[in-house]
Design an enzyme around this catalytic site. Structure first.
Site, mmCIF file in Angstrom:
data_model
loop_
_atom_site.group_PDB
_atom_site.id
_atom_site.type_symbol
_atom_site.label_atom_id
_atom_site.label_comp_id
_atom_site.label_asym_id
_atom_site.label_seq_id
_atom_site.Cartn_x
_atom_site.Cartn_y
_atom_site.Cartn_z
ATOM 1 N N GLU A 284 58.814 55.595 12.338
ATOM 2 C CA GLU A 284 57.924 55.900 13.662
ATOM 3 C C GLU A 284 57.193 57.199 14.140
ATOM 4 O OE1 GLU A 284 60.177 53.972 17.298
ATOM 5 O OE2 GLU A 284 59.641 55.906 18.089
ATOM 6 N N HIS A 305 75.326 47.739 -6.354
ATOM 7 C CA HIS A 305 75.915 46.371 -6.566
ATOM 8 C C HIS A 305 74.865 45.438 -5.624
ATOM 9 C CE1 HIS A 305 78.952 47.592 -8.597
ATOM 10 N NE2 HIS A 305 78.786 49.183 -7.338
ATOM 11 N N LYS A 419 55.962 44.393 22.485
ATOM 12 C CA LYS A 419 56.676 44.478 23.851
ATOM 13 C C LYS A 419 55.813 43.414 25.083
ATOM 14 C CE LYS A 419 59.099 48.730 24.310
ATOM 15 N NZ LYS A 419 58.790 50.482 24.628
#
Ligand code: PA5
Length: 444
Positions: A284, A305, A419
Site C-alpha cells: 500500500e 512444495h 469502494k
C-alpha cells in the site's frame, strides 16, 4: 540483539558500486522523511519515545478487565486496523493461539471480509461465552468493519442488554471525527484515539494494535522498548551503519535490475500473518504511479512444495528476503529407530530446529544458484522486544524505500476505486451516475 540485515547471499547480485551509487538517494529520502514534508503522516517515527502514557495505561487497564470478564475478544477491523494486532499475537504466541491451553481470552477477528458464513461462525462460537468487542477503524466509515460492528453490537445488546454491552465494547478510532466516534460518544463506550499523524498500516504500536495484543497476555512495555531501541539504532543516515536503510537501498537496486517481486519468506508458521502485515505495509505504501515492487510471501518449507519450482526455475523476476528467528522456543530431538524402517536414522540426535535451519541454508543456496538474490532479516527470538524492533525496522525502511522510489509512501488513493464501485452497485445515495456507467460492464 535487535534487527539486522545480512547481505551475505546478495554478493554476485549487488556490487559495492550499486550501494555507493544509491547512497545519495538514500540521503535525500532520509532528509525528506525528517524535513517535515510528511509531518502529518509520520507520527510513528517517534512513537516509541513519544506515546501518550495515559492512553497506554488505559489500554493495559482495559486489557486486564477483558482478560478477567471475557472468554472471547472479537476485534473488528480491516487492513491496518486488523493485521498488526493479529500478526503480533501469532508472532508472540502461536498461529494456534486460540487452541492453546491458556488463561487469556480467545481472540477472533471480524470486519476483515464480508463473508456471511465467517461472521455466522463467530456468532455461533460466542453463544455461551462471555464476550468483549474492540472495534477499530480510524476513518470510522470503512464498510467491512461498519457492517460487522452493526451485527456484533446487536448481538452484544441482545445478549447482555444495552447497559452491560456498553461496558464490554471498546472503540479505537479517530480522535475527533467519523461516524464511529459519534456513535461511541452517544453510546458511552470506552474510546481510544488513533493519533492523527499515524496512518492505518503504521499504527500497530498505537492502541490499534496494543489493546488486543495486551489482552493476549503479551507485555506491551517490552514491545515499545524494542521499538525504541530500533528507533535509536536506525537513526543514522549511513548504509554502512544502518541496516534498515541498507534493506531499503537493496530493494530499490534489485528493482532497477528487473526484480519486480519481493518474496518475504519465513520458516515459522507463526509468522504467516506477520508476512501479511508486511505485504500491506509495502504494497500500500509503494504500489503507486505504476511503480513498486510487488510484495509476496511464502512460509517454508511448506511452500517449497507448491511455489518452490517457480522460484527455482520460473521467470527471473523476484528476489527473496528471509525473515529468520535465531532461537527457537521448542527443542524436539529426532529419535533413533531400532530398524531404521523409515530411513531417517542419519538425522537421529539432531533437533528439528537444526533440520529447519539446514533447510533454510539449502534453499538459499539453491535459489541463489537459480538466479534469485537472497537477503536475510534476522532477529534473536520471538520475544516482545524483538517484535517491537522488527516492526520499527520494517516501518522505517518502508518509508525510506518508498521515498527512494519516488512515491508518497503514506497515502493509498488506489484503494478507493473498488469502494466507489461497490457503493454505486449497492445503490448508496450520491453514486447514481457511477452505477449507470458500471451497469453496462458488469461481469455475470
Ligand atoms: O493502511 C491503511 O490506511 C488502510 O489499510 C486502513 O487501515 C484500512 O483501509 C482500514 O481503514 P480504517 O481504519 O479507516 O477503517
Amino acid at each position: 540483539m535487535g534487527t539486522e540485515f545480512d547481505t551475505k547471499y546478495l554478493s554476485g547480485f549487488i556490487e559495492d558500486e550499486d550501494l555507493n551509487g544509491i547512497e545519495s538517494e538514500v540521503k535525500s529520502a532520509h532528509d525528506i522523511l525528517y524535513s517535515g514534508t510528511f509531518r502529518s503522516a509520520t507520527g510513528w517515527l517517534d512513537l516509541p519515545e513519544n506515546y501518550d502514557i495515559n492512553e497506554f495505561n488505559r489500554v493495559k487497564q482495559c486489557a486486564d478487565k477483558i482478560r478477567n470478564d471475557s472468554d472471547i475478544l472479537i476485534v473488528i477491523g480491516i487492513g491496518g486496523s486488523y493485521l498488526g494486532a493479529r500478526a503480533a499475537i501469532e508472532f508472540l504466541h502461536s498461529s494456534n493461539y486460540n487452541f492453546l491451553g491458556k488463561d487469556t481470552p480467545n481472540i477472533f477477528f471480524a470486519g476483515n471480509n464480508m463473508s456471511s458464513s465467517y461472521i455466522g461462525e463467530i456468532l455461533d462460537m460466542c453463544k455461551d461465552k462471555d464476550v468483549s468487542l474492540n472495534v477499530v477503524s480510524k476513518s470510522g466509515t470503512t464498510t467491512e468493519p461498519a457492517i460487522a460492528f452493526r451485527i456484533f453490537k446487536n448481538f452484544m445488546e441482545d445478549k447482555y442488554g444495552k447497559a452491560e454491552a456498553k461496558n464490554r465494547i471498546y472503540c479505537t478510532t479517530d480522535k475527533n471525527k467519523g461516524k464511529l466516534k459519534e456513535l461511541a460518544i452517544k453510546e458511552g463506550y470506552e474510546i481510544f484515539a488513533i493519533p492523527d499523524d499515524i496512518g492505518g498500516r503504521f499504527s500497530v504500536l498505537s492502541s490499534v494494535g496494543l489493546l488486543p495484543i495486551a489482552v493476549s497476555g503479551a507485555d506491551i512495555d517490552r514491545i515499545m522498548f524494542g521499538a525504541l531501541k530500533a528507533r535509536n539504532q536506525f537513526m543514522k543516515c549511513s548504509l554502512e551503519e544502518n541496516d534498515c536503510y541498507k534493506y531499503a537501498a537493496v530493494r530499490n537496486i534489485l528493482y532497477r535490475k528487473g526484480k519486480s517481486i519481493e518474496i518475504l519468506t519465513a520458516y515459522e508458521p507463526r509468522l504467516s500473518i506477520f508476512l501479511e502485515w508486511w505485504k500491506q505495509l509495502y504494497g500500500e505504501s509503494e504500489g503507486k504511479n505504476h511503480k513498486g515492487l510487488f510484495p509476496a510471501s511464502a512460509i517454508f518449507t511448506t511452500d517449497l512444495h507448491s511455489m518452490g519450482q517457480f522460484i527455482q526455475d520460473g521467470s527471473r523476476i523476484m528476489f527473496e528476503t528471509n525473515l529468520i528467528i535465531k532461537n527457537s522456543r521448542s527443542h524436539i530431538v529426532i529419535s533413533k529407530d531400532k530398524n531404521d524402517s523409515d530411513g531417517l536414522n542419519y538425522m537421529s540426535g539432531k533437533t528439528l530446529e537444526q533440520v529447519n535451519r539446514t533447510a533454510f541454508k539449502a534453499t538459499v543456496l539453491a535459489h541463489c544458484d537459480g538466479g534469485v538474490p537472497n537477503g536475510i532479516v534476522r532477529i534473536k527470538d520471538s520475544s516482545e522486544e524483538e517484535l517491537g524492533s522488527l516492526i520499527y525496522f520494517f516501518e522505517k525502511s518502508c518509508a525510506i524505500s518508498g521515498l527512494i522510489l519516488g512515491v508518497n509512501p503514506f497515502n493509498q488513493p488506489g484503494v478507493e476505486a473498488y469502494k466507489n464501485n461497490m457503493f454505486a452497485l449497492l445503490e448508496r445515495p450520491g453514486y447514481e451516475g457511477l452505477k449507470n456507467k458500471l451497469c453496462g460492464n458488469l461481469p455475470v
